[in-house]
Design a protein around this motif. Structure first.
Motif, PDB file in Angstrom:
ATOM      1  N   ALA A  45      35.535  35.323  50.314  1.00 12.82           N
ATOM      2  CA  ALA A  45      36.589  34.354  50.620  1.00 12.82           C
ATOM      3  C   ALA A  45      37.055  33.726  49.308  1.00 12.82           C
ATOM      4  CB  ALA A  45      36.072  33.275  51.562  1.00 12.82           C
ATOM      5  N   PHE A  46      38.338  33.504  49.202  1.00 11.58           N
ATOM      6  CA  PHE A  46      38.914  32.853  48.031  1.00 11.58           C
ATOM      7  C   PHE A  46      39.695  31.630  48.463  1.00 11.58           C
ATOM      8  CE2 PHE A  46      37.940  36.973  46.452  1.00 11.58           C
ATOM      9  CZ  PHE A  46      37.737  36.820  45.088  1.00 11.58           C
ATOM     10  N   ARG A  47      39.611  30.577  47.648  1.00 13.09           N
ATOM     11  CA  ARG A  47      40.375  29.345  47.851  1.00 13.09           C
ATOM     12  C   ARG A  47      41.038  29.045  46.513  1.00 13.09           C
ATOM     13  NH1 ARG A  47      36.915  24.068  48.993  1.00 13.09           N
ATOM     14  NH2 ARG A  47      36.328  24.496  46.838  1.00 13.09           N
ATOM     15  N   THR A  48      42.382  29.081  46.508  1.00 12.52           N
ATOM     16  CA  THR A  48      43.117  28.904  45.267  1.00 12.52           C
ATOM     17  C   THR A  48      44.076  27.724  45.399  1.00 12.52           C
ATOM     18  OG1 THR A  48      43.038  31.312  45.018  1.00 12.52           O
ATOM     19  CG2 THR A  48      44.461  30.108  43.502  1.00 12.52           C
ATOM     20  N   GLN A  49      43.942  26.776  44.485  1.00 13.44           N
ATOM     21  CA  GLN A  49      44.796  25.588  44.465  1.00 13.44           C
ATOM     22  C   GLN A  49      46.206  25.973  44.029  1.00 13.44           C
ATOM     23  OE1 GLN A  49      43.596  22.698  45.624  1.00 13.44           O
ATOM     24  NE2 GLN A  49      41.661  23.773  45.944  1.00 13.44           N
ATOM     25  N   PRO A  50      47.223  25.157  44.377  1.00 11.35           N
ATOM     26  CA  PRO A  50      48.582  25.436  43.889  1.00 11.35           C
ATOM     27  C   PRO A  50      48.577  25.559  42.363  1.00 11.35           C
ATOM     28  CG  PRO A  50      48.635  23.726  45.565  1.00 11.35           C
ATOM     29  CD  PRO A  50      47.174  23.984  45.255  1.00 11.35           C
ATOM     30  N   GLY A  51      49.197  26.608  41.866  1.00 11.17           N
ATOM     31  CA  GLY A  51      49.227  26.872  40.431  1.00 11.17           C
ATOM     32  C   GLY A  51      48.005  27.620  39.923  1.00 11.17           C
ATOM     33  N   GLY A  52      46.996  27.815  40.772  1.00 13.51           N
ATOM     34  CA  GLY A  52      45.785  28.517  40.372  1.00 13.51           C
ATOM     35  C   GLY A  52      45.965  30.024  40.428  1.00 13.51           C
ATOM     36  N   CYS A  53      44.962  30.723  39.891  1.00 12.39           N
ATOM     37  CA  CYS A  53      45.055  32.183  39.890  1.00 12.39           C
ATOM     38  C   CYS A  53      43.673  32.807  39.888  1.00 12.39           C
ATOM     39  CB  CYS A  53      45.833  32.671  38.673  1.00 12.39           C
ATOM     40  SG  CYS A  53      45.040  32.297  37.102  1.00 12.39           S
ATOM     41  N   GLY A  54      43.639  34.061  40.295  1.00 17.59           N
ATOM     42  CA  GLY A  54      42.428  34.857  40.221  1.00 17.59           C
ATOM     43  C   GLY A  54      42.335  35.486  38.839  1.00 17.59           C
ATOM     44  N   PRO A  55      41.488  36.504  38.699  1.00 12.90           N
ATOM     45  CA  PRO A  55      41.364  37.180  37.406  1.00 12.90           C
ATOM     46  C   PRO A  55      42.688  37.794  36.975  1.00 12.90           C
ATOM     47  CG  PRO A  55      39.622  37.867  38.914  1.00 12.90           C
ATOM     48  CD  PRO A  55      40.591  37.054  39.710  1.00 12.90           C
ATOM     49  N   GLY A  56      42.840  38.009  35.673  1.00 13.43           N
ATOM     50  CA  GLY A  56      44.035  38.668  35.149  1.00 13.43           C
ATOM     51  C   GLY A  56      44.151  40.085  35.686  1.00 13.43           C
ATOM     52  N   LEU A  57      45.105  40.820  35.156  1.00  9.63           N
ATOM     53  CA  LEU A  57      45.371  42.182  35.617  1.00  9.63           C
ATOM     54  C   LEU A  57      44.089  43.018  35.558  1.00  9.63           C
ATOM     55  CD1 LEU A  57      47.876  43.768  36.568  1.00  9.63           C
ATOM     56  CD2 LEU A  57      48.133  44.555  34.209  1.00  9.63           C
ATOM     57  N   HIS A  58      43.782  43.704  36.677  1.00  4.36           N
ATOM     58  CA  HIS A  58      42.534  44.474  36.778  1.00  4.36           C
ATOM     59  C   HIS A  58      42.673  45.525  37.874  1.00  4.36           C
ATOM     60  CE1 HIS A  58      42.110  41.349  39.881  1.00  4.36           C
ATOM     61  NE2 HIS A  58      41.333  42.216  40.522  1.00  4.36           N
ATOM     62  N   HIS A  59      41.657  46.374  37.998  1.00  5.06           N
ATOM     63  CA  HIS A  59      41.574  47.322  39.108  1.00  5.06           C
ATOM     64  C   HIS A  59      40.120  47.423  39.525  1.00  5.06           C
ATOM     65  CE1 HIS A  59      39.868  50.842  36.927  1.00  5.06           C
ATOM     66  NE2 HIS A  59      40.502  50.333  35.895  1.00  5.06           N
ATOM     67  N   HIS A  60      39.873  48.121  40.633  1.00  5.83           N
ATOM     68  CA  HIS A  60      38.526  48.288  41.179  1.00  5.83           C
ATOM     69  C   HIS A  60      38.212  49.773  41.332  1.00  5.83           C
ATOM     70  CE1 HIS A  60      38.484  44.004  42.148  1.00  5.83           C
ATOM     71  NE2 HIS A  60      39.709  44.167  42.648  1.00  5.83           N
ATOM     72  N   VAL A  61      36.920  50.092  41.465  1.00  8.10           N
ATOM     73  CA  VAL A  61      36.503  51.482  41.694  1.00  8.10           C
ATOM     74  C   VAL A  61      36.499  51.820  43.184  1.00  8.10           C
ATOM     75  CG1 VAL A  61      35.146  51.619  39.563  1.00  8.10           C
ATOM     76  CG2 VAL A  61      34.030  50.910  41.695  1.00  8.10           C
ATOM     77  N   VAL A  62      36.760  50.831  44.038  1.00  4.53           N
ATOM     78  CA  VAL A  62      36.849  51.028  45.484  1.00  4.53           C
ATOM     79  C   VAL A  62      38.158  50.410  45.970  1.00  4.53           C
ATOM     80  CG1 VAL A  62      34.335  51.032  45.800  1.00  4.53           C
ATOM     81  CG2 VAL A  62      35.597  48.889  46.046  1.00  4.53           C
ATOM     82  N   ASP A  63      38.551  50.734  47.190  1.00  2.00           N
ATOM     83  CA  ASP A  63      39.741  50.132  47.782  1.00  2.00           C
ATOM     84  C   ASP A  63      39.497  48.656  48.051  1.00  2.00           C
ATOM     85  OD1 ASP A  63      40.582  52.988  49.901  1.00  2.00           O
ATOM     86  OD2 ASP A  63      40.938  52.635  47.777  1.00  2.00           O
ATOM     87  N   ALA A  94      41.869  52.092  45.201  1.00  2.00           N
ATOM     88  CA  ALA A  94      41.049  52.084  43.988  1.00  2.00           C
ATOM     89  C   ALA A  94      41.895  52.585  42.825  1.00  2.00           C
ATOM     90  CB  ALA A  94      39.824  52.970  44.183  1.00  2.00           C
ATOM     91  N   GLY A  95      41.741  51.942  41.662  1.00  2.00           N
ATOM     92  CA  GLY A  95      42.433  52.374  40.459  1.00  2.00           C
ATOM     93  C   GLY A  95      43.802  51.769  40.237  1.00  2.00           C
ATOM     94  N   VAL A  96      44.324  50.992  41.202  1.00  2.00           N
ATOM     95  CA  VAL A  96      45.656  50.404  41.078  1.00  2.00           C
ATOM     96  C   VAL A  96      45.544  48.999  40.472  1.00  2.00           C
ATOM     97  CG1 VAL A  96      47.669  49.581  42.365  1.00  2.00           C
ATOM     98  CG2 VAL A  96      46.617  51.776  42.952  1.00  2.00           C
ATOM     99  N   ALA A  97      46.298  48.753  39.399  1.00  2.00           N
ATOM    100  CA  ALA A  97      46.276  47.458  38.710  1.00  2.00           C
ATOM    101  C   ALA A  97      46.939  46.380  39.566  1.00  2.00           C
ATOM    102  CB  ALA A  97      46.987  47.570  37.368  1.00  2.00           C
ATOM    103  N   HIS A  98      46.303  45.215  39.614  1.00  2.00           N
ATOM    104  CA  HIS A  98      46.831  44.103  40.404  1.00  2.00           C
ATOM    105  C   HIS A  98      46.242  42.786  39.916  1.00  2.00           C
ATOM    106  CE1 HIS A  98      43.045  45.191  42.313  1.00  2.00           C
ATOM    107  NE2 HIS A  98      42.983  43.943  42.752  1.00  2.00           N
ATOM    108  N   ARG A  99      46.824  41.686  40.416  1.00  2.00           N
ATOM    109  CA  ARG A  99      46.308  40.333  40.184  1.00  2.00           C
ATOM    110  C   ARG A  99      46.878  39.414  41.248  1.00  2.00           C
ATOM    111  NH1 ARG A  99      48.620  39.505  34.356  1.00  2.00           N
ATOM    112  NH2 ARG A  99      50.486  40.723  34.663  1.00  2.00           N
ATOM    113  N   CYS A 100      46.197  38.278  41.466  1.00  2.00           N
ATOM    114  CA  CYS A 100      46.609  37.313  42.495  1.00  2.00           C
ATOM    115  C   CYS A 100      46.829  35.938  41.875  1.00  2.00           C
ATOM    116  CB  CYS A 100      45.534  37.190  43.578  1.00  2.00           C
ATOM    117  SG  CYS A 100      45.237  38.694  44.514  1.00  2.00           S
TER     118      CYS A 100
END
Length: 190
Positions: A45-63, A94-100
């Motif tokens: 679960a993620f909780r992100t405040q207004p203006g907040g962000c997750g990790p920078g651009l990244h990808h995973h080895v799984v979907d 898996a393998g697709v670059a993304h960020r939130c």
């Protein structure tokens, strides 16, 4: 809509987030909580405040499947921005670059499903500087909307590291009325 499957493992229930169990993610305004760590999937679960962000651009080895539950989350996938509102989800191969990030005025709450669970010893994410630095995928990201009580069938050919990197077809069924996850080698929705 009943769900049937040739081989149905136990249906893991995903507990709701515990307001006392949030931990800082280490990025501005973002907290994380582990909800399920099962051999078939991990759910956070993620909780992100207004203006907040997750990790920078990244990808995973799984979907990865992201399901917005409150507020809304902006998901950049391969350089394209998508706003995911409550009841909407996106499947990122898996393998697709993304960020939130949360550009909105309200606190974002969303769930992230890692399908299957990231293998032991593998990094949860792999940072990249540009979209071109990620390996990519022959599959496109999939966006969908689900309403309370609905079930959705997501067919995801995933990498199974235990089998030497072979592709394994996995069907994932999300039941939003009970927050249950059904993962089966072959599942159908009648």
């Amino acid at each position: 809509m009943p769900t049937t499957a040739e081989s149905t493992p136990e249906m893991p229930a995903i507990p709701p987030p515990d307001d006392t169990a949030w931990a800082p993610l280490g990025t501005p305004g973002c907290d994380i909580q582990n909800l399920l760590d099962d051999p078939t999937a991990a759910v956070k679960a993620f909780r992100t405040q207004p203006g907040g962000c997750g990790p920078g651009l990244h990808h995973h080895v799984v979907d990865q499947l992201i399901l917005a539950t409150a507020g809304g989350v902006a998901v950049e996938i391969s350089g394209e921005a998508h706003m995911i509102s409550p009841g909407e989800m996106v499947l990122i191969p898996a393998g697709v670059a993304h960020r939130c990030a949360n550009p909105g005025p309200d606190v974002d709450h969303h769930l992230e499903f890692f399908l299957p669970r990231v293998p032991d010893g593998a990094p949860i994410l792999i940072p990249v500087d540009t979209v071109a630095d990620a390996p990519g995928s022959p599959r496109d990201a999939t966006l969908a909307r689900i309403d309370d009580g609905d079930m959705v069938l997501v067919h995801t050919p995933t990498h199974t590291v235990r089998n030497g990197g072979d592709h394994t077809d996995t069907d994932v069924v999300l039941r939003t009325d009970r927050l249950h996850l059904v993962i089966s080698p072959r599942a159908t929705i009648d």
